[in-house]
Design a protein around this motif. Sequence first.
Motif, PDB file in Angstrom:
ATOM      1  N   ALA A  44      24.080  43.845  52.061  1.00  0.00           N
ATOM      2  CA  ALA A  44      22.656  44.152  51.950  1.00  0.00           C
ATOM      3  C   ALA A  44      21.924  43.143  51.064  1.00  0.00           C
ATOM      4  O   ALA A  44      20.773  42.788  51.347  1.00  0.00           O
ATOM      5  CB  ALA A  44      22.473  45.571  51.416  1.00  0.00           C
ATOM      6  N   ILE A  45      22.564  42.665  50.008  1.00  0.00           N
ATOM      7  CA  ILE A  45      21.908  41.689  49.128  1.00  0.00           C
ATOM      8  C   ILE A  45      21.657  40.389  49.886  1.00  0.00           C
ATOM      9  O   ILE A  45      20.544  39.859  49.870  1.00  0.00           O
ATOM     10  CB  ILE A  45      22.738  41.437  47.857  1.00  0.00           C
ATOM     11  CG1 ILE A  45      22.753  42.691  46.982  1.00  0.00           C
ATOM     12  CG2 ILE A  45      22.186  40.242  47.070  1.00  0.00           C
ATOM     13  CD1 ILE A  45      23.662  42.602  45.766  1.00  0.00           C
ATOM     14  N   ALA A  46      22.669  39.868  50.559  1.00  0.00           N
ATOM     15  CA  ALA A  46      22.519  38.612  51.305  1.00  0.00           C
ATOM     16  C   ALA A  46      21.456  38.738  52.391  1.00  0.00           C
ATOM     17  O   ALA A  46      20.647  37.823  52.594  1.00  0.00           O
ATOM     18  CB  ALA A  46      23.855  38.197  51.916  1.00  0.00           C
ATOM     19  N   GLN A  47      21.445  39.860  53.086  1.00  0.00           N
ATOM     20  CA  GLN A  47      20.461  40.054  54.146  1.00  0.00           C
ATOM     21  C   GLN A  47      19.044  40.080  53.579  1.00  0.00           C
ATOM     22  O   GLN A  47      18.123  39.483  54.157  1.00  0.00           O
ATOM     23  CB  GLN A  47      20.762  41.342  54.906  1.00  0.00           C
ATOM     24  CG  GLN A  47      22.038  41.261  55.717  1.00  0.00           C
ATOM     25  CD  GLN A  47      22.442  42.598  56.298  1.00  0.00           C
ATOM     26  OE1 GLN A  47      21.917  43.644  55.948  1.00  0.00           O
ATOM     27  NE2 GLN A  47      23.411  42.572  57.213  1.00  0.00           N
ATOM     28  N   ALA A  48      18.857  40.743  52.448  1.00  0.00           N
ATOM     29  CA  ALA A  48      17.531  40.790  51.816  1.00  0.00           C
ATOM     30  C   ALA A  48      17.100  39.403  51.355  1.00  0.00           C
ATOM     31  O   ALA A  48      15.940  38.999  51.555  1.00  0.00           O
ATOM     32  CB  ALA A  48      17.530  41.766  50.642  1.00  0.00           C
ATOM     33  N   GLY A  62      18.542  40.876  38.636  1.00  0.00           N
ATOM     34  CA  GLY A  62      18.155  40.780  40.028  1.00  0.00           C
ATOM     35  C   GLY A  62      18.577  39.463  40.655  1.00  0.00           C
ATOM     36  O   GLY A  62      18.918  38.505  39.968  1.00  0.00           O
ATOM     37  N   PHE A  63      18.556  39.451  41.973  1.00  0.00           N
ATOM     38  CA  PHE A  63      18.892  38.265  42.757  1.00  0.00           C
ATOM     39  C   PHE A  63      17.642  37.774  43.464  1.00  0.00           C
ATOM     40  O   PHE A  63      16.803  38.567  43.885  1.00  0.00           O
ATOM     41  CB  PHE A  63      19.938  38.612  43.829  1.00  0.00           C
ATOM     42  CG  PHE A  63      21.273  39.005  43.280  1.00  0.00           C
ATOM     43  CD1 PHE A  63      22.250  38.059  43.046  1.00  0.00           C
ATOM     44  CD2 PHE A  63      21.557  40.334  43.005  1.00  0.00           C
ATOM     45  CE1 PHE A  63      23.489  38.432  42.550  1.00  0.00           C
ATOM     46  CE2 PHE A  63      22.792  40.719  42.512  1.00  0.00           C
ATOM     47  CZ  PHE A  63      23.762  39.757  42.283  1.00  0.00           C
ATOM     48  N   HIS A  64      17.533  36.465  43.588  1.00  0.00           N
ATOM     49  CA  HIS A  64      16.466  35.878  44.381  1.00  0.00           C
ATOM     50  C   HIS A  64      17.004  34.603  45.022  1.00  0.00           C
ATOM     51  O   HIS A  64      18.051  34.095  44.623  1.00  0.00           O
ATOM     52  CB  HIS A  64      15.218  35.593  43.534  1.00  0.00           C
ATOM     53  CG  HIS A  64      15.445  34.611  42.434  1.00  0.00           C
ATOM     54  ND1 HIS A  64      16.005  34.956  41.216  1.00  0.00           N
ATOM     55  CD2 HIS A  64      15.193  33.285  42.356  1.00  0.00           C
ATOM     56  CE1 HIS A  64      16.082  33.888  40.447  1.00  0.00           C
ATOM     57  NE2 HIS A  64      15.605  32.860  41.117  1.00  0.00           N
ATOM     58  N   SER A  65      16.292  34.115  46.005  1.00  0.00           N
ATOM     59  CA  SER A  65      16.700  32.891  46.678  1.00  0.00           C
ATOM     60  C   SER A  65      15.942  31.726  46.069  1.00  0.00           C
ATOM     61  O   SER A  65      14.732  31.790  45.873  1.00  0.00           O
ATOM     62  CB  SER A  65      16.393  32.999  48.174  1.00  0.00           C
ATOM     63  OG  SER A  65      16.783  31.822  48.824  1.00  0.00           O
ATOM     64  N   GLU A  66      16.685  30.684  45.760  1.00  0.00           N
ATOM     65  CA  GLU A  66      16.103  29.485  45.160  1.00  0.00           C
ATOM     66  C   GLU A  66      16.589  28.280  45.958  1.00  0.00           C
ATOM     67  O   GLU A  66      17.755  27.909  45.864  1.00  0.00           O
ATOM     68  CB  GLU A  66      16.572  29.398  43.700  1.00  0.00           C
ATOM     69  CG  GLU A  66      15.610  28.742  42.758  1.00  0.00           C
ATOM     70  CD  GLU A  66      16.061  28.972  41.331  1.00  0.00           C
ATOM     71  OE1 GLU A  66      16.935  28.212  40.867  1.00  0.00           O
ATOM     72  OE2 GLU A  66      15.546  29.897  40.690  1.00  0.00           O
ATOM     73  N   ASP A  67      15.725  27.712  46.764  1.00  0.00           N
ATOM     74  CA  ASP A  67      16.079  26.552  47.596  1.00  0.00           C
ATOM     75  C   ASP A  67      17.305  26.818  48.474  1.00  0.00           C
ATOM     76  O   ASP A  67      18.196  26.001  48.584  1.00  0.00           O
ATOM     77  CB  ASP A  67      16.317  25.315  46.730  1.00  0.00           C
ATOM     78  CG  ASP A  67      15.094  24.901  45.954  1.00  0.00           C
ATOM     79  OD1 ASP A  67      13.982  25.020  46.512  1.00  0.00           O
ATOM     80  OD2 ASP A  67      15.227  24.480  44.783  1.00  0.00           O
ATOM     81  N   GLY A  68      17.362  28.023  49.062  1.00  0.00           N
ATOM     82  CA  GLY A  68      18.455  28.356  49.951  1.00  0.00           C
ATOM     83  C   GLY A  68      19.742  28.774  49.255  1.00  0.00           C
ATOM     84  O   GLY A  68      20.773  28.920  49.900  1.00  0.00           O
ATOM     85  N   ARG A  73      19.311  36.564  37.942  1.00  0.00           N
ATOM     86  CA  ARG A  73      18.644  36.560  36.640  1.00  0.00           C
ATOM     87  C   ARG A  73      19.006  37.878  35.947  1.00  0.00           C
ATOM     88  O   ARG A  73      18.644  38.957  36.415  1.00  0.00           O
ATOM     89  CB  ARG A  73      17.135  36.462  36.807  1.00  0.00           C
ATOM     90  CG  ARG A  73      16.435  36.401  35.475  1.00  0.00           C
ATOM     91  CD  ARG A  73      14.979  36.107  35.648  1.00  0.00           C
ATOM     92  NE  ARG A  73      14.427  35.834  34.331  1.00  0.00           N
ATOM     93  CZ  ARG A  73      13.207  35.467  34.114  1.00  0.00           C
ATOM     94  NH1 ARG A  73      12.386  35.314  35.122  1.00  0.00           N
ATOM     95  NH2 ARG A  73      12.779  35.241  32.906  1.00  0.00           N
ATOM     96  N   PRO A  74      19.732  37.790  34.832  1.00  0.00           N
ATOM     97  CA  PRO A  74      20.139  39.023  34.159  1.00  0.00           C
ATOM     98  C   PRO A  74      18.943  39.755  33.567  1.00  0.00           C
ATOM     99  O   PRO A  74      17.966  39.148  33.153  1.00  0.00           O
ATOM    100  CB  PRO A  74      21.087  38.551  33.063  1.00  0.00           C
ATOM    101  CG  PRO A  74      20.721  37.122  32.829  1.00  0.00           C
ATOM    102  CD  PRO A  74      20.190  36.600  34.133  1.00  0.00           C
ATOM    103  N   GLY A  75      19.051  41.077  33.544  1.00  0.00           N
ATOM    104  CA  GLY A  75      18.010  41.898  32.950  1.00  0.00           C
ATOM    105  C   GLY A  75      18.156  41.954  31.436  1.00  0.00           C
ATOM    106  O   GLY A  75      19.180  41.570  30.866  1.00  0.00           O
ATOM    107  N   THR A  76      17.130  42.454  30.788  1.00  0.00           N
ATOM    108  CA  THR A  76      17.113  42.540  29.331  1.00  0.00           C
ATOM    109  C   THR A  76      18.260  43.384  28.796  1.00  0.00           C
ATOM    110  O   THR A  76      18.930  43.008  27.841  1.00  0.00           O
ATOM    111  CB  THR A  76      15.771  43.105  28.845  1.00  0.00           C
ATOM    112  OG1 THR A  76      14.724  42.263  29.344  1.00  0.00           O
ATOM    113  CG2 THR A  76      15.697  43.152  27.336  1.00  0.00           C
TER     114      THR A  76
END
Length: 87
Positions: A44-48, A62-68, A73-76
């Motif tokens: 589910a993470i990869a698909q999102a 959280g996870f985000h896509s950066e240049d593919g 990014r760890p939370g506080t």
Amino acid sequence: MDKARLVAAASEATAGHGGERPLAPEEVGRVFDAVFGTVERPGAIAQALRRGETVSLGSFGGFHSEDGTAAFRPGTALTEYLRDHVR
């Protein structure tokens, strides 16, 4: 910690304080595969991320896509825990 040990630890952690049974390692393993994916199937993470979404896991981070590429990014709360600054 490899996946098998992580699944076992998560299984043990699901035991309720009211005497509920913990989830079986097989159940936890299926959930992990659905969330994180396997070689054969993206989770589910990869698909999102492929759809351009950010995946937020609350205070964990959280996870985000950066240049593919997937980026985390760890939370506080996680950062404070790792630095031994838990409130």
